[in-house]
Design an enzyme around this catalytic site. Structure first.
Site, PDB file in Angstrom:
ATOM      1  N   LYS A 136      40.234  98.802 111.803  1.00 43.85           N
ATOM      2  CA  LYS A 136      39.178  99.370 112.660  1.00 43.85           C
ATOM      3  C   LYS A 136      37.880  98.544 112.582  1.00 43.85           C
ATOM      4  O   LYS A 136      37.734  97.690 111.716  1.00 43.85           O
ATOM      5  CB  LYS A 136      38.908 100.815 112.257  1.00 43.85           C
ATOM      6  CG  LYS A 136      40.160 101.696 112.213  1.00 43.85           C
ATOM      7  CD  LYS A 136      40.522 102.305 113.556  1.00 43.85           C
ATOM      8  CE  LYS A 136      41.982 102.626 113.634  1.00 43.85           C
ATOM      9  NZ  LYS A 136      42.338 103.960 114.042  1.00 43.85           N
TER      10      LYS A 136
HETATM   11  C1  LIG Z   1      43.431 104.872 113.957  1.00 48.18           C
HETATM   12  C2  LIG Z   1      43.542 106.018 114.881  1.00 48.18           C
HETATM   13  C3  LIG Z   1      43.684 107.340 114.429  1.00 48.18           C
HETATM   14  C4  LIG Z   1      43.939 107.731 113.012  1.00 48.18           C
HETATM   15  O1  LIG Z   1      43.189 107.171 112.058  1.00 48.18           O
HETATM   16  P1  LIG Z   1      43.725 107.124 110.544  1.00 48.18           P
HETATM   17  O2  LIG Z   1      42.491 106.813 109.790  1.00 48.18           O
HETATM   18  O3  LIG Z   1      44.769 106.059 110.457  1.00 48.18           O
HETATM   19  O4  LIG Z   1      44.282 108.475 110.192  1.00 48.18           O
HETATM   20  C5  LIG Z   1      43.673 108.360 115.358  1.00 48.18           C
HETATM   21  N1  LIG Z   1      43.574 108.105 116.676  1.00 48.18           N
HETATM   22  C6  LIG Z   1      43.469 106.860 117.152  1.00 48.18           C
HETATM   23  C7  LIG Z   1      43.353 106.657 118.625  1.00 48.18           C
HETATM   24  C8  LIG Z   1      43.473 105.772 116.283  1.00 48.18           C
HETATM   25  O5  LIG Z   1      43.409 104.524 116.764  1.00 48.18           O
END
Ligand SMILES: *Cc1c(COP(=O)(O)O)cnc(C)c1O
Length: 368
Positions: free
Chosen positions: A181
């Site tokens: 991210k």
């Molecule tokens: C990364 C992501 C999540 C979940 O995040 P985590 O930290 O991996 O639980 C949820 N929704 C979207 C659209 C994502 O890209």
């Protein structure tokens, strides 16, 4: 093959993150310590929102947010089928039903008109996703008069046309800090909200349902262990300080890709910012030309030392969702057509212009 492999994603981690982690280790205060509230207030301030609650993942953030707006057994939550599976899973955790509606073919976000058509008497909330960091049309969803939970896991750094940061409109919004991210704490997440009661409930439920003023063995509601550690929060504080630089790098790379990929026949590029909305760049996802085979493209790029990934598959067509809810091909034609062609290319702050050229050249060669 003597060229280095170009990864799909790579976290930017510097000496400041290393030092921050070492400092927490030396303090022996590894969890429930001072770095958690420090990370929360820095994050809230950055976005311009009243409250933020750190949690163990973006998924945990979605789950707690849905509970906080009152979603429970038998409810329906209208959401996008073009998302990472976590956004729909979080609805299922609360024994509610994810009701999908098709997406806008340009922004790839939940289409407000399609969503309106999917609302029933059982609908208790909307869960729009800011997919690929592009702002969902939250002002349109606000007109539905239903509680909203925003999946902002891909959208740190994005802005709505009125200048409000994505995640700062007041509805609970969940951000994710997995390693790919815009900001990472390894694993982690953050919920933003303008409502102090929602903040209080989330803070309790992330910590086994403990009320802040209660002795530590008393619990007045069901909760979870969705806490973020001080180690992770310390990384988050440093990452927040370098966020502008990391976002700028992604924005610059996106512009380089756009230039380098121009003119490839049939290739779809990510939409440009529309009507004042501003994307917070997370991934660079293209649509392969209609005559190309997407999965073969992944294999051909891999042979050239370039990682790529089908991103994202439609949630309603995943085995679990087919089997549990009886979903089939053809229900959401825009989402299905986009998902069948979508391909994420390498994209990370330290990527060089040379690497963008190598990926773009390879893609051009594969399609010609
Ligand atoms: C990364 C992501 C999540 C979940 O995040 P985590 O930290 O991996 O639980 C949820 N929704 C979207 C659209 C994502 O890209």
């Amino acid at each position: 093959m003597n060229e280095e492999i170009i990864p799909l994603a790579r976290p930017f981690i510097g000496e400041a993150e290393e030092a921050a982690v070492v400092a927490v280790l030396r303090s022996r205060h590894l969890s429930l310590g001072p770095r958690v509230p420090a990370f929360e207030s820095a994050f809230a301030q950055r976005l311009g929102v009243a409250h933020a609650s750190a949690v163990s993942s973006g998924t945990a953030g979605l789950h707690l947010s849905l509970r906080a707006v009152g979603v429970s057994d038998g409810d329906e939550v209208v959401t996008s089928p073009f998302s990472f599976v976590a956004s729909a899973n979080a609805i299922v955790y609360e024994r509610a039903t994810p009701v999908f509606a098709d997406i806008d073919p340009v922004t790839l976000n939940l289409d407000p008109q399609a969503a309106a058509a999917a609302v029933t008497d059982a609908t208790t909330a909307l869960l729009p996703v800011h997919i690929f960091g592009y702002p969902a049309d939250i002002p349109a969803f606000e007109r539905f008069g239903l509680p909203i939970v925003e999946d902002a896991c891909e959208a740190l750094g994005a802005f709505h046309a009125d200048g409000v940061a994505v995640g700062a409109r007041g509805h609970p919004a969940s951000f994710g800090f997995y390693a790919n991210k815009q900001l990472t704490t390894g694993e982690g997440g953050m919920i933003t909200t303008s409502d102090p009661a929602i903040k209080a409930r989330i803070d309790s439920e992330r910590n086994q349902g403990r009320a802040p003023d209660m002795g530590w063995l008393d619990h007045d509601r069901l909760g979870f262990n969705y806490r973020l550690s001080d180690l992770a929060s310390a990384i988050g504080i440093v990452q927040l300080e370098r966020l502008d630089a990391m976002l700028e790098a992604r924005t610059r790379l996106a512009a380089l890709y756009r230039e380098a990929l121009a003119g490839i026949e049939g290739l779809t590029l990510p939409c440009e910012d529309q009507g004042g909305d501003r994307r917070g760049w997370f991934v660079f996802v293209v649509g392969v030309p209609p005559q190309a085979d997407r999965d073969e493209t992944v294999g051909k790029l891999a042979k050239l030392g370039i990682q790529s990934k089908p991103y994202l598959p439609a949630i309603h067509l995943m085995s679990y969702y087919r089997e549990r809810y009886g979903h089939r091909e053809g229900e959401f034609p825009v989402c299905e057509a986009v998902a069948a062609r979508s391909l994420a290319l390498p994209f990370f702050p330290e990527m060089t212009e040379g690497q963008v050229d190598r990926v773009s050249g390879a893609l051009r060669a594969v399609f010609e």
